[in-house]
Design a protein around this motif. Structure first.
Motif: not given
Lengths: 156, 254
Positions: A47-54, A56-64
């Protein structure tokens, strides 16, 4: 947990399934009598970006999204890569094979027999569910994400 | 006799493509066009139209030490302006993607200046000065080294290069940075680190299987050219392996 008395099979399509196809496949399988337990497996869609500079930000994904199998609603949090099944006896495997042959027409699949489910509770299972956990439910859901297995009831 | 690089062994189409990408004398075929602003959006390092932030004053404004190397080597445009060092990272699917990490590094080292590539099993990153990066990225995305479905521009969370493709032929991406629209065109909806973009950036239609098989630089026995079929390549790799093993023992010539 795995009971050696019951055979297990794994359906591995050559493409990873979209939620709509997964829903159709699971509904088809839910209609087959003699399947004891079923597990879907594949890479996670967090649901959230797990690592990298972003991170913690939300991760919209049409397959979830949620799918409906039988009378139950399943919130998909993975891309469906394979379906693992535990069946009552070998005759059910042939029935699954004949149904899958009709289902996978656009791309091929493999039906593999073997042992694919957990055979003993792990340390994490023990820590999460305790010593008196229901062994039929262990291994069906990731103990770390807090969501249990879904029960699909068949109409009598 | 002047040295003429061979770039690599092999008689198969894959080997030929590898040599073609590496050879700076060969012009890479331009397959799609993406605007400069779109590249800046996908990279996500600065807002389109904004000035390039700098890491140091332009070379013309600072006193440089008296160094013979500096006289010989001409700085790139980005270095001259004092740009920051920024990156682009690619993940290439094993199902006949047009390039792959080692190949990318070789290609970039032959073709570009002032770069620092990093090669990993499933991803390849190249770092350089920002305005050089935008120029190089444009070349990497517009030419035959890119495929919208099988190559991902992924700064982080790159997992997917070795997974089966999705039903629509797209490589798995946990962050779904690029989506295949109903019109058949792939659009980037997030920048390379997964932040949503204000507008979708179209990068063209996925190439068909025939094109991919003819342009890939990856051996794959199931979906493409099998490695074992290229006997010259196998022979060369075996020779290198044998020599480096023997020389690990430091043999002495009598």
């Amino acid at each position: 947990m795995t009971n050696a008395a019951f055979p297990q099979v794994r359906i591995v399509p050559i493409r990873m399934l979209k939620p709509r196809t997964a829903e159709r496949l699971l509904n088809m399988l839910a209609g087959i009598a003699g399947i004891r337990r079923m597990m879907i497996h594949g890479p996670g869609l967090p649901k959230k970006v797990p690592y990298g500079p972003a991170r913690g930000s939300p991760n919209p994904h049409s397959d979830r999204r949620a799918i409906h199998v039988g009378d139950a609603e399943i919130a998909l949090s993975i891309q469906v890569g394979e379906v693992i099944l535990e069946v009552e006896d070998a005759s059910v495997i042939e029935e699954i094979r004949s149904h899958c042959d009709g289902f996978f027409v656009e791309f091929p699949y493999r039906l593999q027999e073997g042992r694919f489910m957990k055979t003993a509770p792990t340390l994490v299972d023990y820590a999460k569910y305790g010593p008196d956990a229901d062994t039929t439910l262990i291994g069906l859901a990731d103990p770390r994400n807090g969501e249990g297995p879904v029960v699909i009831r068949k109409e009598q | 006799m002047a040295y003429k690089p061979q770039y690599g062994p092999g008689t198969s189409i894959v080997a030929e493509n590898r040599r073609k990408q590496m050879n700076p004398g060969q012009k890479l075929e331009k397959v799609r066009s993406v605007t400069d602003e779109d590249i800046v959006l996908i990279l996500g390092h600065r807002a389109p139209g904004s000035a390039y932030p700098s890491a140091h004053p332009p070379l013309a404004e600072q006193q440089e030490p008296d160094c013979p190397m500096r006289k010989i080597v001409k700085p790139t445009e980005g270095a001259q302006a004092g740009d920051r060092v920024r990156y682009i990272q690619f993940a290439d699917s094993m199902f006949n993607a047009p390039s792959q990490p080692y190949q990318r590094t070789y290609t970039e080292m032959y073709r570009f200046r002032g770069i620092d590539p990093g090669t990993l099993s499933g991803r390849q990153i190249v770092e350089c000065r920002e305005r050089d990066l935008e120029k190089y990225s444009k070349e990497l995305i517009e030419t035959e080294m890119f495929d919208p479905a099988l190559v991902g521009i992924r700064g982080a969370t790159v997992h997917g290069h070795s997974l089966r493709l999705a039903e629509d032929g797209m490589m798995f991406d946990m962050l779904q940075r690029n989506v295949l629209g109903e019109d058949g065109i792939v659009k980037y909806v997030k920048n390379q680190i997964g932040e949503p973009l204000d507008r979708a950036v179209a990068v063209g239609k996925p190439m068909d299987q025939k094109w991919l098989k003819a342009h890939t630089t990856i051996y794959h026995s199931l979906v493409g050219t099998a490695y074992r079929d290229d006997t010259e390549y196998v022979e060369y790799v075996q020779r290198i392996h044998s020599l480096r093993t023997k020389y690990g023992f430091m043999p002495k010539e009598e």
